[in-house]
Design a protein around this motif. Structure first.
Motif, short mmCIF file in Angstrom:
data_model
loop_
_atom_site.label_atom_id
_atom_site.label_comp_id
_atom_site.label_asym_id
_atom_site.label_seq_id
_atom_site.Cartn_x
_atom_site.Cartn_y
_atom_site.Cartn_z
N ILE A 1 -4.24 -29.13 -0.36
CA ILE A 1 -4.68 -28.35 0.80
C ILE A 1 -3.46 -28.08 1.67
CG2 ILE A 1 -6.17 -28.30 2.83
CD1 ILE A 1 -7.95 -30.36 1.40
N THR A 2 -3.30 -26.85 2.12
CA THR A 2 -2.22 -26.49 3.04
C THR A 2 -2.84 -25.97 4.34
OG1 THR A 2 -0.78 -25.84 1.21
CG2 THR A 2 -0.17 -25.07 3.40
N ILE A 3 -2.36 -26.48 5.46
CA ILE A 3 -2.80 -26.01 6.78
C ILE A 3 -1.60 -25.37 7.47
CG2 ILE A 3 -3.76 -26.65 9.02
CD1 ILE A 3 -5.03 -29.07 7.66
N ARG A 4 -1.75 -24.13 7.89
CA ARG A 4 -0.71 -23.42 8.61
C ARG A 4 -1.21 -23.08 10.01
NH1 ARG A 4 0.97 -19.40 3.58
NH2 ARG A 4 2.11 -20.99 2.39
N LEU A 5 -0.44 -23.45 11.01
CA LEU A 5 -0.81 -23.21 12.40
C LEU A 5 0.03 -22.07 12.97
CD1 LEU A 5 -0.97 -26.86 13.83
CD2 LEU A 5 -2.72 -25.59 12.58
N TYR A 6 -0.64 -21.20 13.73
CA TYR A 6 0.00 -20.09 14.41
C TYR A 6 -0.43 -20.11 15.88
CZ TYR A 6 0.30 -18.45 9.56
OH TYR A 6 0.54 -18.36 8.21
N PRO A 7 0.31 -19.43 16.77
CA PRO A 7 -0.08 -19.41 18.19
C PRO A 7 -1.47 -18.82 18.41
CG PRO A 7 2.19 -18.72 17.95
CD PRO A 7 1.64 -18.82 16.55
N LYS A 8 -2.13 -19.34 19.42
CA LYS A 8 -3.51 -18.96 19.73
C LYS A 8 -3.60 -17.54 20.26
CE LYS A 8 -7.37 -20.31 22.74
NZ LYS A 8 -7.82 -21.30 23.76
N LYS A 9 -4.65 -16.84 19.86
CA LYS A 9 -4.95 -15.53 20.40
C LYS A 9 -5.58 -15.69 21.78
CE LYS A 9 -6.64 -11.09 18.70
NZ LYS A 9 -7.36 -10.43 17.59
N ILE A 10 -5.09 -14.96 22.77
CA ILE A 10 -5.60 -15.10 24.14
C ILE A 10 -6.28 -13.82 24.65
CG2 ILE A 10 -4.11 -16.97 24.87
CD1 ILE A 10 -2.17 -14.92 25.99
N GLU A 11 -6.01 -12.70 24.00
CA GLU A 11 -6.69 -11.44 24.27
C GLU A 11 -6.89 -10.73 22.95
OE1 GLU A 11 -4.51 -9.13 27.08
OE2 GLU A 11 -4.39 -10.75 28.58
N ASP A 12 -7.66 -9.64 22.95
CA ASP A 12 -7.94 -8.93 21.71
C ASP A 12 -6.67 -8.52 20.97
OD1 ASP A 12 -10.65 -9.15 21.83
OD2 ASP A 12 -10.96 -7.22 22.83
N THR A 13 -5.63 -8.19 21.70
CA THR A 13 -4.40 -7.71 21.06
C THR A 13 -3.17 -8.53 21.47
OG1 THR A 13 -4.05 -6.08 22.81
CG2 THR A 13 -5.27 -5.36 20.88
N LYS A 14 -3.38 -9.77 21.91
CA LYS A 14 -2.26 -10.57 22.40
C LYS A 14 -2.44 -12.04 22.04
CE LYS A 14 0.34 -11.66 26.63
NZ LYS A 14 0.41 -11.46 28.11
N SER A 15 -1.36 -12.68 21.61
CA SER A 15 -1.36 -14.11 21.30
C SER A 15 -0.28 -14.82 22.12
CB SER A 15 -1.09 -14.35 19.81
OG SER A 15 -2.12 -13.80 19.02
N LYS A 16 -0.41 -16.13 22.23
CA LYS A 16 0.64 -16.92 22.84
C LYS A 16 1.91 -16.83 21.99
CE LYS A 16 -2.07 -20.52 25.16
NZ LYS A 16 -2.28 -22.00 25.25
#
Length: 321
Positions: free
Chosen positions: A92-107
């Motif tokens: 199993i591989t888990i990949r983390l990416y920055p959280k989405k904070i708006e419909d078209t924007k992420s941290k």
């Protein structure tokens, strides 16, 4: 739309198959019904997952089970049998990416509060719900923990993090073997492959828009066959029932929302370089399939997600999951 038994839409496609008529296809299905292997028992491997302050991917043997680039947090689960090709070591591989904070924007980054937690269990089958309840009421265990894992706390802010978790599945538990992408060709990331992948998506969209049911059934059949095989204790009934539903149910009438082109989508590789897909670069659907549609009577959008490979001895892209 959900013609198969699992969480995502998977299809199978080849140039030749689109030319088949219904009679030819019926012969192929009858042969598959003869070829599919059914065993007396097996195990249902199921993973639960939840997350906090991140987007993420969970891959089983380097092919995505779930991709999440949405707003908010959620906890859910899925069966992973179709990603377990044969007994032995699995990963199993888990990949983390920055959280989405708006419909078209992420941290910009992950931080110390970002994590994904998974719990993998296995349940012996076949067993009805009443049988399972009766055994559990007598103190007899029917579901077994395989592993529980939470990604470790990040010591500093980073834009990406990856973690790999191995586990074993024995021959007594995993009573099937499916080819999957195990013998597929290693793909070369070049302009020729890029054109083939974009053409594949365009052809699939056209099949839906033209309501070409014979071609549509051909798109799905092989994936259904492999997925049914991974539920080895009921593989024959699953395959036969799914194909019967395919012929009886009308094709979905969809309106596709975004154009598919190199400005809005890019190739992404999995399966140790043997599997490829398209992912959107458009901020509105970033990280998902660019092939997004809405049904005539349903405003909820559907992303048609599929993973392509070239089987050994073939130069044509086909869906593997």
């Amino acid at each position: 739309m959900r013609y198969i038994f699992l969480f995502c839409i998977v299809v199978y496609f080849s140039i030749q198959s689109c030319a088949q008529n219904k009679e030819d296809k019926k012969i192929d299905i009858e042969q598959m019904e003869k070829d599919i292997v059914q065993k007396e028992f097996g195990y249902d491997f199921h993973i639960k997952y939840d997350h906090q302050n991140c987007s993420y991917e969970i891959l089983i043997n380097d092919v995505p089970l779930i991709t999440f680039h949405g707003l908010g947090e959620r906890a859910t689960g899925a069966t992973i049998n179709q990603y377990l090709l044969k007994p032995g070591k699995q990963e199993i591989t888990i990949r983390l990416y920055p959280k989405k904070i708006e419909d078209t924007k992420s941290k910009e980054n992950l931080d110390s509060t970002s994590f994904v937690k998974i719990q993998l269990t296995k349940s012996k089958r076949p067993m009805s719900m009443s049988e399972e309840y009766n055994l559990n009421s007598k103190g007899i265990q029917t579901k077994f923990d395989v592993l529980t894992y939470q990604t470790p706390k990040l010591e500093k802010e980073v834009p990406f993090a990856e973690f790999k978790i191995p586990f074993e599945a024995t021959k007594n538990e995993l009573t099937w073997e499916i080819k999957g992408w195990s013998e597929s060709q290693t793909l070369v990331n070049n302009e020729t492959l890029k054109k083939e992948v974009f053409d594949f998506y365009t052809n699939f969209q056209k099949t839906i828009e033209d309501q070409n049911k014979n071609a549509y059934i051909n798109l799905l059949t092989h994936s259904i066959f492999e997925e049914a095989s991974s539920f080895s204790w009921r593989s024959k009934s699953l395959f036969e029932g799914a194909m019967e539903d395919m012929y009886k149910q009308p094709m979905p009438k969809q309106k596709f929302l975004f154009p598919i082109n190199e400005d809005t989508a890019e190739l992404k590789f999995y399966g140790d370089g043997k599997v490829v897909t398209l992912v959107s670069k458009d901020p509105r659907s970033f990280g998902y399939s660019p092939l997004v549609a809405k049904a005539e009577k349903n405003n909820f959008p559907i992303a048609y997600t599929f993973y392509l490979h070239k089987p050994k001895g073939s130069n044509k892209l086909e869906i593997i999951r």
